[in-house]
Write a protein that holds these residues in place. Structure first.
Motif, mmCIF file in Angstrom:
data_model
loop_
_atom_site.group_PDB
_atom_site.id
_atom_site.type_symbol
_atom_site.label_atom_id
_atom_site.label_comp_id
_atom_site.label_asym_id
_atom_site.label_seq_id
_atom_site.Cartn_x
_atom_site.Cartn_y
_atom_site.Cartn_z
ATOM 1 N N VAL A 23 0.844 -1.199 0.000
ATOM 2 C CA VAL A 23 0.000 0.000 0.000
ATOM 3 C C VAL A 23 0.880 1.251 0.000
ATOM 4 O O VAL A 23 0.634 2.212 -0.732
ATOM 5 C CB VAL A 23 -0.957 0.001 1.208
ATOM 6 C CG1 VAL A 23 -1.647 1.347 1.348
ATOM 7 C CG2 VAL A 23 -1.987 -1.090 1.057
ATOM 8 N N THR A 24 1.950 1.212 0.809
ATOM 9 C CA THR A 24 2.856 2.366 0.863
ATOM 10 C C THR A 24 3.458 2.637 -0.508
ATOM 11 O O THR A 24 3.527 3.792 -0.955
ATOM 12 C CB THR A 24 3.981 2.113 1.877
ATOM 13 O OG1 THR A 24 3.389 1.678 3.092
ATOM 14 C CG2 THR A 24 4.791 3.361 2.117
ATOM 15 N N ILE A 25 3.889 1.544 -1.183
ATOM 16 C CA ILE A 25 4.494 1.731 -2.501
ATOM 17 C C ILE A 25 3.469 2.344 -3.454
ATOM 18 O O ILE A 25 3.786 3.263 -4.226
ATOM 19 C CB ILE A 25 5.032 0.384 -3.024
ATOM 20 C CG1 ILE A 25 6.200 -0.048 -2.142
ATOM 21 C CG2 ILE A 25 5.485 0.506 -4.470
ATOM 22 C CD1 ILE A 25 6.702 -1.428 -2.413
ATOM 23 N N LEU A 26 2.212 1.863 -3.361
ATOM 24 C CA LEU A 26 1.159 2.437 -4.207
ATOM 25 C C LEU A 26 0.992 3.928 -3.920
ATOM 26 O O LEU A 26 0.856 4.731 -4.848
ATOM 27 C CB LEU A 26 -0.168 1.723 -3.957
ATOM 28 C CG LEU A 26 -0.370 0.407 -4.703
ATOM 29 C CD1 LEU A 26 -1.736 -0.170 -4.361
ATOM 30 C CD2 LEU A 26 -0.267 0.647 -6.210
ATOM 31 N N VAL A 27 1.000 4.289 -2.638
ATOM 32 C CA VAL A 27 0.825 5.702 -2.274
ATOM 33 C C VAL A 27 1.953 6.535 -2.869
ATOM 34 O O VAL A 27 1.723 7.611 -3.431
ATOM 35 C CB VAL A 27 0.777 5.871 -0.738
ATOM 36 C CG1 VAL A 27 0.893 7.332 -0.342
ATOM 37 C CG2 VAL A 27 -0.498 5.294 -0.199
ATOM 38 N N ILE A 28 3.203 5.993 -2.775
ATOM 39 C CA ILE A 28 4.343 6.748 -3.316
ATOM 40 C C ILE A 28 4.174 6.935 -4.821
ATOM 41 O O ILE A 28 4.297 8.050 -5.343
ATOM 42 C CB ILE A 28 5.659 6.011 -3.002
ATOM 43 C CG1 ILE A 28 5.869 5.939 -1.489
ATOM 44 C CG2 ILE A 28 6.839 6.719 -3.655
ATOM 45 C CD1 ILE A 28 7.025 5.070 -1.085
ATOM 46 N N LEU A 30 9.307 11.356 1.137
ATOM 47 C CA LEU A 30 9.962 10.052 1.244
ATOM 48 C C LEU A 30 11.286 10.199 1.982
ATOM 49 O O LEU A 30 11.574 9.481 2.948
ATOM 50 C CB LEU A 30 10.194 9.510 -0.173
ATOM 51 C CG LEU A 30 10.596 8.055 -0.320
ATOM 52 C CD1 LEU A 30 9.522 7.170 0.259
ATOM 53 C CD2 LEU A 30 10.804 7.733 -1.785
ATOM 54 N N ILE A 31 12.074 11.194 1.563
ATOM 55 C CA ILE A 31 13.382 11.409 2.183
ATOM 56 C C ILE A 31 13.203 11.863 3.635
ATOM 57 O O ILE A 31 13.866 11.357 4.543
ATOM 58 C CB ILE A 31 14.182 12.444 1.377
ATOM 59 C CG1 ILE A 31 14.541 11.861 0.014
ATOM 60 C CG2 ILE A 31 15.432 12.878 2.117
ATOM 61 C CD1 ILE A 31 15.139 12.850 -0.949
ATOM 62 N N GLY A 32 12.257 12.805 3.841
ATOM 63 C CA GLY A 32 12.039 13.318 5.196
ATOM 64 C C GLY A 32 11.629 12.217 6.160
ATOM 65 O O GLY A 32 12.183 12.101 7.251
ATOM 66 N N ALA A 33 10.653 11.387 5.757
ATOM 67 C CA ALA A 33 10.169 10.337 6.648
ATOM 68 C C ALA A 33 11.264 9.308 6.909
ATOM 69 O O ALA A 33 11.452 8.849 8.044
ATOM 70 C CB ALA A 33 8.929 9.662 6.053
ATOM 71 N N ALA A 34 12.011 8.947 5.860
ATOM 72 C CA ALA A 34 13.081 7.965 6.027
ATOM 73 C C ALA A 34 14.142 8.518 6.972
ATOM 74 O O ALA A 34 14.643 7.813 7.851
ATOM 75 C CB ALA A 34 13.701 7.633 4.675
ATOM 76 N N PHE A 35 14.436 9.801 6.801
ATOM 77 C CA PHE A 35 15.407 10.483 7.636
ATOM 78 C C PHE A 35 15.004 10.415 9.109
ATOM 79 O O PHE A 35 15.786 10.028 9.973
ATOM 80 C CB PHE A 35 15.435 11.924 7.151
ATOM 81 C CG PHE A 35 16.516 12.763 7.705
ATOM 82 C CD1 PHE A 35 17.783 12.675 7.189
ATOM 83 C CD2 PHE A 35 16.246 13.656 8.723
ATOM 84 C CE1 PHE A 35 18.785 13.473 7.700
ATOM 85 C CE2 PHE A 35 17.239 14.458 9.220
ATOM 86 C CZ PHE A 35 18.511 14.361 8.712
ATOM 87 N N PHE A 36 13.725 10.743 9.371
ATOM 88 C CA PHE A 36 13.230 10.719 10.744
ATOM 89 C C PHE A 36 13.251 9.318 11.321
ATOM 90 O O PHE A 36 13.476 9.111 12.506
ATOM 91 C CB PHE A 36 11.796 11.242 10.794
ATOM 92 C CG PHE A 36 11.694 12.656 11.233
ATOM 93 C CD1 PHE A 36 11.273 12.974 12.502
ATOM 94 C CD2 PHE A 36 12.021 13.677 10.362
ATOM 95 C CE1 PHE A 36 11.179 14.282 12.903
ATOM 96 C CE2 PHE A 36 11.932 14.982 10.760
ATOM 97 C CZ PHE A 36 11.509 15.295 12.033
#
Lengths: 312, 301
Positions: B130-135, B225-231
């Motif tokens: 689902v996450t991949i679909l959202v991206i 994507l970058i922000g969430a991964a960073f956090f």
């Protein structure tokens, strides 16, 4: 009678909100951004007051004890809190406003100060959590629980003193804004920073003053909070500041008198809502009122239409 | 995959979904500090549609109905909220979130203050796809005409209006679709942990999600994507480094370091980590193009 007692309690609680609301409104009025370091500074001052009074500072407890003695450690608490918060305000000013302004022109253009101030909020909250833990910290009030009553209504002496103190501080501030040279410069910056610069106002030297003033307002409010309510934790700033924001919007952004009236009104509204509909539901009237106000009369009661027109 | 890694992956996926929900309005310059409100709506609606005491629908249908439900509410409130701008918009969305959480705590048929158990379980095999679909959807959305319109509104609203962009429609659509994405994230949260309470979705959550987006950058769809991964990654990495080096104070104070990191990031990259200029530069580096001419002004700082 119970209703009047609740109104009195609300007024006392409103006294805490007033100073925080004024701090918010000053920064929004002058610099046009929502400063999220205000809850952090409020909380940090409250915790420092607790720590100094109870001998829980990371260092220097013995020194304070030897100078002030057990009796007067609350004086030391006030001094420590005010000094630390004033210094912290200067650091915050550098990173939320001055540097950005020098580098990118208009600092408020990029939502930069907002994000940086959220960064500072995280720093302060986690500093407190890692130093004192996340459990509520209970202080012993140096003034005891002095109360007197008129008829059947009970007044707590420390609370009355702090309400009066906060009103005096804020009134002095608004006189300063109106009558002094510094106040005129501040109002000029609020009106239009570029023109103010052309008129010879040194914006770069005045803005730190605004930060220190708002920081000290938060500090005094935090100190009074510790003395009156005795229990503080790392997140106390969030709950107080969110309600203070509601008070500020009610009074109109950028208006000191509006923030005073809004803060007192919201304090009473909160206590009355808890009394009438219960603590769980008390959020709804406050925030519902705020939402309606923002949708239909965003200038609040006494607001200025120009404020908040910037991008962020 | 170890249980710990899986738990971290779930948190990362949910953060990404939330972040895209905030990103869509932010791409047009609208700061939404009401993430917690939409997440609460989605989580509670989906849980109720799914619950034995509620409508007893299958999980996928309840999640979709919850999205529709949140979408309708977001659409309705988007008109008064989008009348406000700047600081007022931040405050209005924030007030909305507080009202939602205040109401959710008091609705007895969804458990009230004691929280609400959720029946069906969504595990990592549901959440990751689902996450991949959202991206993918967000990247597609930003490449459509509407996405371009949002970017132009972000850069200069008056010029966008002059070029015939229907600013109101674009903002309302971005706000509503963003709210539906957050509702999806909230439903998945409920179905994964099988228990929700309104107190979890608080101001701090809204603040963090807004930070994901603003730190990642609002100019490109890579930002959230970058922000969430960073956090998700930086505090955990700091903790592991600190623990392996035996620095207890660093392990405890890692969020302080992280806060300092945010402040410094704003000094050096005020538009977030990922900007259009950087994207073009990376793109030309990767694919050996001579020069990428971007059709939009104002990329980078």
């Amino acid at each position: 009678m119970l209703v009047i007692q609740q109104l009195v309690n609300g007024l006392m609680l409103g006294g805490v909100y007033v100073m925080v609301a004024v701090a918010f409104t000053l920064i929004i009025g002058m610099l046009n951004f929502l400063n999220f370091t205000i809850p952090a500074l409020f909380m940090f001052a409250a915790v420092l007051m607790y720590a100094t009074m109870m001998g829980q500072l990371p260092f220097g407890n013995d020194l304070i004890l030897s100078i002030f003695g057990m009796e007067y450690r609350w004086v030391a608490g006030i001094i420590v809190a005010l000094v630390v918060i004033a210094l912290a305000s200067l650091v915050i000013e550098r990173f939320t406003y001055r540097y950005m302004k020098a580098k990118y022109g208009d600092a408020t253009e990029h939502a930069l100060p907002l994000v940086s101030s959220l960064g500072f909020l995280i720093i302060f909250e986690h500093f407190v959590v890692s130093t004192w833990g996340s459990d509520p910290l209970t202080a012993v009030s140096p003034f005891g629980q002095g109360t007197f009553s008129i008829d059947t209504i009970i007044f707590s002496v420390p609370q009355i003193v702090s309400l009066l103190l906060s009103l005096v501080v804020v009134i002095m501030l608004s006189v300063m804004l109106k009558a002094t040279k510094l106040g005129r410069a501040l109002r000029a910056i609020a009106e239009r920073p570029d023109t103010a610069t052309l008129m010879g106002v040194e914006v770069g030297r005045i803005v730190p003053v605004v930060y220190v003033i708002t920081g000290l307002l938060c500090a005094v409010s935090g100190i009074l909070f510790t003395i009156n309510y005795a229990t503080v934790d790392a997140y106390v700033g969030d709950s107080v500041a969110t309600v203070a924001i509601a008070g500020m919007v009610l009074g109109g952004l950028g208006n000191v008198w509006g923030a005073i009236i809004g803060g007192l009104f919201i304090g009473m509204l909160e206590v009355m809502s808890i009394y009438i509909v219960g603590a769980e539901f008390a959020k709804v009237p406050i925030w519902g009122l705020l939402l309606l106000l923002l949708a239909f009369k965003p200038t609040g009661l006494f607001g200025h239409t120009l404020i908040g027109k910037g991008k962020f | 995959m170890s249980g710990y890694m899986e738990a971290q992956l779930i948190i990362l996926c949910l953060s990404i979904i939330y972040a895209y929900g905030i990103f869509l309005p932010a791409a047009s310059g609208q700061l939404n500090l009401g993430a917690a409100g939409f997440i609460t709506l989605g989580a509670y609606a989906s849980a109720w549609f799914n619950a034995g005491t509620g409508a007893e629908l299958p999980m996928w249908l309840s999640i979709m109905l919850a999205m529709v439900f949140t979408g309708v509410i977001a659409f309705a409130i988007s008109f008064p909220i989008l009348r406000t701008r700047g600081v007022y918009m931040v405050l209005a969305t924030f007030a909305f979130a507080e009202v939602v959480s205040g109401i959710a705590i008091n609705l007895e048929f969804v458990g009230g203050a004691s929280g609400f158990p959720v029946d069906d379980h969504a595990d990592v095999t549901v959440i990751v796809p689902v996450t991949i679909l959202v991206i993918l959807f967000s990247f597609y959305f930003m490449s459509t005409r509407l996405g371009l319109a949002l970017r132009s509104i972000h850069d200069d609203e008056s010029v966008a209006t002059l070029f015939g962009v229907n600013v109101r429609t674009a903002k309302v659509v971005a706000f509503t679709v963003g709210a539906m994405l957050m509702s999806l994230g909230g439903s998945l949260y409920g179905h994964h942990y099988n228990y929700i309470e309104a107190q979890t979705f608080n101001v701090l959550l809204s603040i963090y999600i807004l930070l994901y987006v603003l730190m990642g950058g609002t100019q490109t769809a890579w930002g959230p994507l970058i922000g969430a991964a960073f956090f998700a990654i930086v505090p955990e990495t700091l903790r592991e480094i600190a623990e392996s080096a035996g620095l207890k104070w660093l392990a405890e104070g890692r969020f302080m370091m992280f806060g300092a990191f945010i402040v410094l990031l704003m000094v050096f990259r005020p538009e977030g980590v990922m900007t259009r200029t950087l994207q073009n530069r990376l793109g030309s580096g990767l694919f050996r193009q001579k020069k990428v001419v971007s059709d939009d002004a104002g990329g980078g700082s």
